[in-house]
Design a protein around this motif. Structure first.
Motif: not given
Length: 124
Positions: A29-33, A53, A72, A74, A102
């Motif tokens: 989920s850290s790879g997405y806003t 992100r 979040r 991760n 981003s």
């Protein structure tokens, strides 16, 4: 195919707290806003909160600022919306959304992936 799934909705009383969860299936989920929106019948989807992100910058609508917190985990690939001091006007279907950019966007049509929604009802 990215899948987004919300959970945690329910019926609560005015002043109660509730935590919504949003699991993202692909990439962390850290790879997405990530963002939360909400919608009531007959109205457009309304921005609630977002977490960018990268640096994790968060942004809230004025109506929830100071009461809601987006966070979040991760390790669990999950985003949360902690909702405190709930009001009847918070009653809505809450949607989690993810986007591959981003910056913080507040318009629903900028987000690529959506969950099915979870109902939150605040009773007075």
């Amino acid at each position: 195919q990215v899948q987004v799934e919300e959970s945690g909705g329910g019926l609560v009383q005015v002043g109660d707290s509730l935590r919504l969860s949003c699991a993202v299936s692909e990439r962390t989920s850290s790879g997405y806003t990530m963002a939360w929106f909400r919608q009531t019948p007959g109205k457009e989807r309304e921005f609630v909160a977002a977490r960018r992100r990268g640096d994790g910058h968060t942004y809230y609508s004025d109506s929830v600022k100071g009461r809601f917190t987006i966070s979040r985990d991760n390790a669990k690939n999950t985003v949360y919306l902690q909702m405190n001091s709930l009001k009847p006007e918070d009653t809505a279907v809450y949607y989690c959304a993810a986007a591959d950019f981003s910056y913080v966007a507040t318009m629903a049509d900028e987000y690529d992936y959506w969950g099915q929604g979870t109902q939150v009802t605040v009773s007075s």
